[in-house]
Scaffold this motif. Structure first.
Motif, mmCIF file in Angstrom:
data_model
loop_
_atom_site.group_PDB
_atom_site.id
_atom_site.type_symbol
_atom_site.label_atom_id
_atom_site.label_comp_id
_atom_site.label_asym_id
_atom_site.label_seq_id
_atom_site.Cartn_x
_atom_site.Cartn_y
_atom_site.Cartn_z
ATOM 1 N N THR A 99 1.040 -1.102 0.008
ATOM 2 C CA THR A 99 -0.020 0.031 -0.022
ATOM 3 C C THR A 99 0.906 1.293 -0.004
ATOM 4 N N VAL A 100 1.868 1.346 0.725
ATOM 5 C CA VAL A 100 2.739 2.438 0.963
ATOM 6 C C VAL A 100 3.453 2.666 -0.315
ATOM 7 N N PHE A 101 3.983 1.662 -1.084
ATOM 8 C CA PHE A 101 4.563 1.783 -2.322
ATOM 9 C C PHE A 101 3.624 2.282 -3.524
ATOM 10 N N PHE A 102 2.417 1.795 -3.677
ATOM 11 C CA PHE A 102 1.501 2.268 -4.495
ATOM 12 C C PHE A 102 0.962 3.625 -4.083
ATOM 13 N N THR A 103 0.815 4.018 -2.967
ATOM 14 C CA THR A 103 0.389 5.462 -2.654
ATOM 15 C C THR A 103 1.574 6.375 -3.057
ATOM 16 N N ARG A 104 2.765 5.974 -2.608
ATOM 17 C CA ARG A 104 3.968 6.929 -3.165
ATOM 18 C C ARG A 104 4.240 7.039 -4.626
ATOM 19 N N ARG A 105 4.082 5.803 -5.240
ATOM 20 C CA ARG A 105 4.256 5.713 -6.750
ATOM 21 C C ARG A 105 3.119 6.279 -7.576
ATOM 22 N N PHE A 106 1.854 6.073 -7.100
ATOM 23 C CA PHE A 106 0.881 6.836 -8.103
ATOM 24 C C PHE A 106 -0.030 7.656 -7.516
ATOM 25 N N ILE A 107 -0.546 7.648 -6.141
ATOM 26 C CA ILE A 107 -1.498 8.528 -5.460
ATOM 27 C C ILE A 107 -0.782 9.593 -5.349
ATOM 28 N N VAL A 108 0.296 9.940 -4.421
ATOM 29 C CA VAL A 108 0.843 11.316 -4.237
ATOM 30 C C VAL A 108 1.174 12.084 -5.583
ATOM 31 N N PRO A 109 2.113 11.422 -6.597
ATOM 32 C CA PRO A 109 2.177 12.137 -7.617
ATOM 33 C C PRO A 109 0.857 12.726 -8.582
ATOM 34 N N ALA A 110 -0.095 12.046 -8.287
ATOM 35 C CA ALA A 110 -1.373 12.550 -9.085
ATOM 36 C C ALA A 110 -2.023 13.493 -8.656
ATOM 37 N N ILE A 111 -1.771 13.818 -7.191
ATOM 38 C CA ILE A 111 -2.408 14.982 -6.499
ATOM 39 C C ILE A 111 -1.853 16.276 -7.179
ATOM 40 N N PRO A 112 -3.194 17.190 -7.678
ATOM 41 C CA PRO A 112 -2.607 18.208 -8.417
ATOM 42 C C PRO A 112 -2.178 19.375 -7.321
ATOM 43 N N GLU A 113 -1.111 20.204 -7.808
ATOM 44 C CA GLU A 113 -0.525 21.108 -7.203
ATOM 45 C C GLU A 113 -1.268 22.160 -6.623
ATOM 46 N N HIS A 114 -2.338 22.676 -7.210
ATOM 47 C CA HIS A 114 -3.263 23.712 -6.906
ATOM 48 C C HIS A 114 -4.634 22.904 -6.602
ATOM 49 N N LEU A 115 -5.306 22.925 -5.570
ATOM 50 C CA LEU A 115 -6.377 22.064 -5.394
ATOM 51 C C LEU A 115 -7.443 23.164 -5.120
ATOM 52 N N ALA A 116 -7.410 24.273 -4.553
ATOM 53 C CA ALA A 116 -8.818 25.156 -4.271
ATOM 54 C C ALA A 116 -8.290 26.475 -4.002
ATOM 55 N N THR A 117 -9.129 27.483 -4.072
ATOM 56 C CA THR A 117 -8.952 28.860 -3.425
ATOM 57 C C THR A 117 -10.028 29.362 -2.825
ATOM 58 N N PHE A 118 -9.965 29.801 -1.572
ATOM 59 C CA PHE A 118 -11.154 30.363 -0.938
ATOM 60 C C PHE A 118 -10.757 31.707 -0.336
ATOM 61 N N GLY A 119 -10.994 32.778 -1.283
ATOM 62 C CA GLY A 119 -10.677 33.988 -1.056
ATOM 63 C C GLY A 119 -9.091 34.291 -0.942
ATOM 64 N N PRO A 120 -8.629 34.514 0.042
ATOM 65 C CA PRO A 120 -7.190 34.860 0.251
ATOM 66 C C PRO A 120 -6.513 33.497 0.490
ATOM 67 N N PHE A 121 -7.227 32.377 0.729
ATOM 68 C CA PHE A 121 -6.454 31.247 1.208
ATOM 69 C C PHE A 121 -6.328 30.209 -0.025
ATOM 70 N N GLU A 122 -5.206 29.928 -0.422
ATOM 71 C CA GLU A 122 -4.932 28.887 -1.364
ATOM 72 C C GLU A 122 -4.587 27.501 -1.035
ATOM 73 N N ILE A 123 -4.967 26.629 -1.382
ATOM 74 C CA ILE A 123 -5.072 25.130 -1.030
ATOM 75 C C ILE A 123 -3.910 24.370 -1.875
ATOM 76 N N THR A 124 -2.828 24.413 -1.728
ATOM 77 C CA THR A 124 -2.005 23.677 -2.626
ATOM 78 C C THR A 124 -1.656 22.102 -2.077
ATOM 79 N N LYS A 125 -0.831 21.178 -3.013
ATOM 80 C CA LYS A 125 -0.521 20.028 -2.493
ATOM 81 C C LYS A 125 0.229 20.210 -1.276
#
Length: 265
Positions: A82-108
């Motif tokens: 599970t940890v190999f699959f998570t590091r190899r595929f899931i974490v790299p697939a998370i976008p660098e920019h996730l959302a913006t709420f007013g002045p708050f920017e949620i990044t990876k």
């Protein structure tokens, strides 16, 4: 700041040598805030540091015949995959920019650091409470391991370790005691072996995704391993329970600070 970062690397192993756990939870904050590394690469490096220090620690328990390889395989194999699959595929697939709420920017990076800080809070509470896990009295006659529960816990720990680059010993040890019916010392030794395998195998997944600064990583890890031997030499002179409680409060404060810093400051 880098000189403090290398000194803190020694502290990681020192804490592990003194208390048997907890030091690895410092690795990511040290790499991010003192060594000024990106949170994502910091979590990758953390897996190598955690894996190396835990491997050294597990060998010390192995010498005392306090490692259950059968339990490590039952719990560790699903966790390792599970940890190999998570590091190899899931974490790299998370976008660098996730959302913006007013002045708050949620990044990876913000997401992963917030998840890590949340893990720090839960780990600190485990250290502060100093709960002694043991097999319930009505189960002592039946020492048959609960294999399905171990597998489920293994997958859960693998996902957490893969996402935030921490060992998850505060989750593994109670699982081994309650579901595999190991005594506490055997659970600690077996947990270190599982953490070592999980972390190092997860780091292999990162080799495919990032450029690794091996010179820095080996130097940092070497200082952490040296800290283990220093901590082990001092452990008989210091009351480990009180030290772990004090360290737990420190980790709690750090976890809350990181959450506030990443989300609001």
């Amino acid at each position: 700041m880098e000189i403090f970062g290398y000194g803190a690397a020694l502290l990681i192993g020192l804490t592990l040598g003194l208390t048997g756990s907890g030091g690895a939870i410092l690795t990511v904050p040290i790499l991010v805030y003192l060594m000024r590394l990106n949170p994502v690469i910091s979590m990758a490096y953390s897996l190598f540091v955690v894996g190396t220090t835990s491997l050294v620690g597990s060998y010390k328990y192995y010498q005392k015949e306090l490692v259950s390889f059968r339990t490590a395989l039952t719990f560790g194999l699903p966790s390792l995959l599970t940890v190999f699959f998570t590091r190899r595929f899931i974490v790299p697939a998370i976008p660098e920019h996730l959302a913006t709420f007013g002045p708050f920017e949620i990044t990876k990076g913000v997401l992963l650091m917030t998840l890590f800080a949340t893990l720090m809070v839960f780990a600190s509470l485990s250290m502060i409470r100093r709960k002694k896990y043991q097999v319930p009295p009505d189960e002592k006659a039946d020492l048959t391991p609960n294999t399905p529960a171990l597998v489920v816990q293994g997958v859960s720990v693998g996902l957490i370790s893969g996402m935030v680059g921490a060992g998850g010993g505060f989750l593994i040890i109670p699982a081994l005691v309650l579901f595999s019916k190991l005594d506490m010392r055997m659970a600690v030794g077996t947990s270190l072996l599982i953490i070592a395998a999980n972390s190092l195998f997860g780091f292999v997944g990162d080799i495919f995704n990032y450029t690794i600064d091996w010179r820095f990583l080996l130097t940092f890890s070497g200082l952490s391993v040296a800290g283990i031997f220093i901590g082990s030499a001092l452990s008989h002179r210091i009351h480990s329970d009180k030290l772990k409680t004090g360290f737990g409060w420190f980790v709690l404060i750090m976890g809350i600070y990181i959450i506030l810093k990443e989300l609001f400051l």
